[in-house]
Design an enzyme around this catalytic site. Sequence first.
Site, PDB file in Angstrom:
ATOM      1  N   PRO A 218       0.795  -1.233   0.000  1.00  0.00           N
ATOM      2  CG  PRO A 218      -0.948  -1.599   1.496  1.00  0.00           C
ATOM      3  CD  PRO A 218       0.358  -2.175   1.059  1.00  0.00           C
ATOM      4  CE  LYS A 219       6.809   4.780   2.003  1.00  0.00           C
ATOM      5  NZ  LYS A 219       8.196   4.628   1.515  1.00  0.00           N
ATOM      6  CB  VAL A 220       5.540   0.697  -2.626  1.00  0.00           C
ATOM      7  CG1 VAL A 220       6.084   0.757  -4.057  1.00  0.00           C
ATOM      8  CG2 VAL A 220       6.686   0.538  -1.633  1.00  0.00           C
ATOM      9  CB  CYS A 223       5.392   6.122  -3.080  1.00  0.00           C
ATOM     10  SG  CYS A 223       5.764   6.409  -1.338  1.00  0.00           S
TER      11      CYS A 223
END
Length: 288
Positions: A218-220, A223
């Site tokens: 989710p974070k990548v 980004c």
Amino acid sequence: MQKAFNIKAREFDLEATMYSGQTSQPPWHKNGKYYSELLIIDNKPSLVTIKQEDNKLHVKIESPEKVPLSEVKEKLNHIFDLKFDIEGFYDFLSSYPPLDSIVDYSRGLRLFLAKDIFECIISSITSANCSIKRWTKAIDNMKRLWGQKYTFSKGTFYSFPAPDVLANLDDDSLRLAGVGYRAKYIRKTSKRITRIKLDVMDYDEAFHLLLKFPGIGPKVADCILLYGFRKLEAFPVDVWIKKIMEHFFSVDDRHLRDFAREEFGEYAGYVQLYLYDYARKSGIFGGV
């Protein structure tokens, strides 16, 4: 071809933006007050050098062929998000306690958007569980090892390697750049990523599709969507954002992204950027 011109850049801090840790790309090459980078303009390799003075960017361009200056301006306006209504964003923050004070730490900070979408994807994968210093060095190493070489009067610069180049490397070779265990994710994603068109998808569709790729959580994914495709509802969540959101709000970790999109709307990505910068600069959690 060598040309020079100026671009208006009100409410913009070039240095803060370059070194804010956004995963679109490493900071450009610095020489005194100047920053230089290889950009592909109108399919032509061009060395673009910029310096900020007050509310202007002084721009120099060098290319072996004639390059339309209008396209250079458009590219720089995009990379540094200079058309964004940042004063409207500041008005939003000032009317939204407890975030009304964070702008004082980061005034002029804007998105540092991808000059090369594939570079942003690989930069974002490489940044996972990695310091800013390490992942930016790894990306620069990949350019030097496998990118195309261009020589200008100011020195030698390298493009980011194409997807097929990275896809055909083995993991041990990729580790030479300093990507560590992420080598297999980079290789496998490089084989598949060119088959999709994220720019024409809405945020939710693009987000869930990215989660199917190796090395993209989710974070990548957020980004990539924020820094690569300027989908401003993206809200990358890492350990520092979790801490700073817990500091300001009472919200469960599992619902941070949904909370941010509902609360901050079209400003979610910018709020994340400013919160991360606040966490780095304020010292409330130590260094980032």
